[in-house]
Design an enzyme around this catalytic site. Structure first.
Site, PDB file in Angstrom:
ATOM      1  N   ARG A 164       0.819  -1.220   0.000  1.00  0.00           N
ATOM      2  CA  ARG A 164       0.000   0.000   0.000  1.00  0.00           C
ATOM      3  C   ARG A 164       0.852   1.268   0.000  1.00  0.00           C
ATOM      4  O   ARG A 164       2.042   1.222   0.263  1.00  0.00           O
ATOM      5  CB  ARG A 164      -0.899   0.014   1.239  1.00  0.00           C
ATOM      6  CG  ARG A 164      -0.065  -0.030   2.527  1.00  0.00           C
ATOM      7  CD  ARG A 164      -0.938  -0.095   3.740  1.00  0.00           C
ATOM      8  NE  ARG A 164      -0.130  -0.196   4.948  1.00  0.00           N
ATOM      9  CZ  ARG A 164      -0.401   0.419   6.079  1.00  0.00           C
ATOM     10  NH1 ARG A 164      -1.453   1.182   6.182  1.00  0.00           N
ATOM     11  NH2 ARG A 164       0.378   0.268   7.132  1.00  0.00           N
ATOM     12  N   LYS A 170      12.075  -1.339   3.246  1.00  0.00           N
ATOM     13  CA  LYS A 170      10.936  -2.049   2.667  1.00  0.00           C
ATOM     14  C   LYS A 170      11.297  -2.540   1.267  1.00  0.00           C
ATOM     15  O   LYS A 170      11.798  -1.774   0.436  1.00  0.00           O
ATOM     16  CB  LYS A 170       9.731  -1.112   2.570  1.00  0.00           C
ATOM     17  CG  LYS A 170       9.162  -0.710   3.926  1.00  0.00           C
ATOM     18  CD  LYS A 170       8.372  -1.840   4.557  1.00  0.00           C
ATOM     19  CE  LYS A 170       7.629  -1.359   5.802  1.00  0.00           C
ATOM     20  NZ  LYS A 170       6.913  -2.459   6.463  1.00  0.00           N
ATOM     21  N   ASP A 186      12.266  -5.677   5.183  1.00  0.00           N
ATOM     22  CA  ASP A 186      10.883  -6.126   5.317  1.00  0.00           C
ATOM     23  C   ASP A 186      10.273  -6.260   3.926  1.00  0.00           C
ATOM     24  O   ASP A 186      10.118  -5.279   3.211  1.00  0.00           O
ATOM     25  CB  ASP A 186      10.068  -5.111   6.143  1.00  0.00           C
ATOM     26  CG  ASP A 186       8.672  -5.638   6.487  1.00  0.00           C
ATOM     27  OD1 ASP A 186       8.302  -6.727   5.992  1.00  0.00           O
ATOM     28  OD2 ASP A 186       7.966  -4.954   7.250  1.00  0.00           O
ATOM     29  N   GLU A 243      12.087  -9.532   7.417  1.00  0.00           N
ATOM     30  CA  GLU A 243      10.753  -9.643   7.969  1.00  0.00           C
ATOM     31  C   GLU A 243       9.771 -10.130   6.908  1.00  0.00           C
ATOM     32  O   GLU A 243       9.770  -9.635   5.784  1.00  0.00           O
ATOM     33  CB  GLU A 243      10.356  -8.231   8.442  1.00  0.00           C
ATOM     34  CG  GLU A 243       9.361  -8.217   9.555  1.00  0.00           C
ATOM     35  CD  GLU A 243       9.101  -6.786  10.019  1.00  0.00           C
ATOM     36  OE1 GLU A 243      10.081  -6.037  10.254  1.00  0.00           O
ATOM     37  OE2 GLU A 243       7.938  -6.417  10.140  1.00  0.00           O
ATOM     38  N   ASP A 296       5.901 -11.538  10.736  1.00  0.00           N
ATOM     39  CA  ASP A 296       5.076 -10.388  11.101  1.00  0.00           C
ATOM     40  C   ASP A 296       3.610 -10.723  10.809  1.00  0.00           C
ATOM     41  O   ASP A 296       2.875 -11.136  11.698  1.00  0.00           O
ATOM     42  CB  ASP A 296       5.551  -9.138  10.335  1.00  0.00           C
ATOM     43  CG  ASP A 296       4.732  -7.899  10.674  1.00  0.00           C
ATOM     44  OD1 ASP A 296       3.885  -7.971  11.584  1.00  0.00           O
ATOM     45  OD2 ASP A 296       4.929  -6.844  10.027  1.00  0.00           O
ATOM     46  N   LYS A 316       2.733  -6.638  17.271  1.00  0.00           N
ATOM     47  CA  LYS A 316       2.117  -5.317  17.120  1.00  0.00           C
ATOM     48  C   LYS A 316       0.799  -5.334  17.877  1.00  0.00           C
ATOM     49  O   LYS A 316       0.019  -6.289  17.735  1.00  0.00           O
ATOM     50  CB  LYS A 316       1.836  -5.005  15.643  1.00  0.00           C
ATOM     51  CG  LYS A 316       3.085  -4.794  14.817  1.00  0.00           C
ATOM     52  CD  LYS A 316       2.754  -4.582  13.359  1.00  0.00           C
ATOM     53  CE  LYS A 316       4.033  -4.418  12.550  1.00  0.00           C
ATOM     54  NZ  LYS A 316       3.798  -4.639  11.103  1.00  0.00           N
TER      55      LYS A 316
HETATM   56 MG    MG Z   1       6.402  -5.858   8.693  1.00  0.00          MG
END
Ligand code: MG
Length: 363
Positions: free
Chosen positions: A24, A162, A190, A218, A243, A267
């Site tokens: 996203r 990322k 990640d 990740e 994750d 999280k």
């Molecule tokens: Mg993550």
């Protein structure tokens, strides 16, 4: 400390630069904020981001879960009765983990206020400082390298890069960033589920072979691909973190038991708050698995709550609480202080939040 009113509203805070992952692109934190008022005049704060691609929640669904299912069950109850209130909260509705997290942290805020200590101390912690990484969004090699250099200039020593859209490009991104920031900066990656097992095996092997000194990777594979995660964790010399594959304590235990990751990312928005997150840290500690504390796109209300949890549990060895650092301004008066990579917890009772500027209550 009788719960008298559960007030809901929204908060919007612009980001420094758009946040981009393989899932996203977002340009502002636009979250639901909860305030639980008690008869004694105390206020407990909570926050929930609408992370539809990960938790399935929207602002409208968070509001409906709280207003229609959760709030009516908690009204009139004593905010200090943590165990009972948690049981009611988690039985009120299935899923909706971010909505639950907002209520859970407001309850913890009140619970610690009733003991007149900051939350991390109420949870058994003793040191109120942490160091967070900063996320580098997925973009062109040049943009990501520039963003990484700026982050290091801002004082960050750990970067979370990322990836996850294209194998050759992903390798080029990491190579260029490593070259630009030097060897002293910790680089973690990640992929946000962006790779297949084949791609992940090839990429981890190449990254390792190039000596790019990657701390961890990740969620390289789709959240449901536990078989792939097992195989990759077995083969990869770079530690693998789960994750999106781990929301609940039961899923955490499954991943630990199957050795489907080396590290777990906790999280609050996935667990449904601090109560279940504590259960995951206990499981991780029992099995000798380290944890990361992460966040979604959130302001310092809910990331502050996550910082209290992290400060109270040493098994949380990796801190990825950069939500407030990605924001252009801090709407919260009081609470946890986020100053670039340095996180300093407030010694005021509970979460220590005095006011949230820009909070607009629902009619
Ligand atoms: Mg993550």
């Amino acid at each position: 400390m009788q719960i008298e009113r559960i007030e809901l509203g929204e908060l919007k805070v612009p980001l420094h630069t758009p946040f981009k992952t393989s899932l996203r692109t977002v340009d502002a934190v636009h979250d639901v904020v909860v305030r639980i008022h008690t008869k004694s005049g105390h206020i407990g704060y909570g926050e929930a981001p609408p992370t539809a691609v990960i938790t399935g929640e929207t602002r409208a669904s968070i509001r409906a879960a709280v207003e229609e299912y959760i709030a009516p069950k908690l009204m009139g109850r004593d905010a200090r009765a943590m165990e009972d209130n948690q049981e009611i909260l988690h039985a009120a509705i299935l899923g909706n983990t971010s909505a639950k997290a907002a209520i859970d942290m407001a309850l913890y805020d009140l619970w610690a206020q009733s003991m007149v200590v900051p939350l991390y101390r109420a949870l058994g912690g003793s040191s109120g400082t942490l160091e967070t990484d900063l996320t580098i969004s997925v973009n062109s090699v040049e943009e990501m390298t520039r963003d990484a250099v700026i982050a290091v200039e801002r004082g960050f020593h750990v970067l979370k890069v990322k990836l996850g859209l294209d194998e050759a490009l992903d390798i080029a991104r990491v190579q260029s960033i490593r070259q630009a920031v030097g060897e002293d900066v910790v680089v973690r990656l990640d992929a946000n589920q962006g790779w297949t097992l084949k791609e992940a095996l090839s990429i981890t092997d190449k990254l390792d072979g190039l000596g790019l000194n990657i701390e961890l990777i990740e969620q390289p594979l789709h959240y449901s691909d536990l078989h792939g995660m097992i195989e990759l964790t077995r083969v990869s010399r770079i530690p693998i973190m789960a994750d999106e594959s781990v929301f609940s304590p039961a899923q955490a235990l499954e991943v630990i038991r199957l050795r489907a990751a080396d590290i777990l990312n906790i999280k609050l928005m996935k667990t449904g708050g601090i109560y279940k997150a504590l259960q995951i840290t206990s499981l991780a500690k029992m099995h000798g698995i380290a944890c990361m504390i992460g966040c979604m796109l959130e302001s310092s209300i809910s990331v502050g709550a996550a910082s209290h949890l992290a400060a109270a549990r040493p098994i949380i060895q990796y801190v990825d609480l950069d939500g407030p650092s990605l924001c252009k301004e801090n709407p919260v008066v009081g609470g946890t202080d986020f100053e670039e990579e340095r996180i300093t917890l407030n010694e005021t009772p509970g979460l220590g939040i005095q006011e949230v500027k820009g909070f607009v209550a629902y009619e």
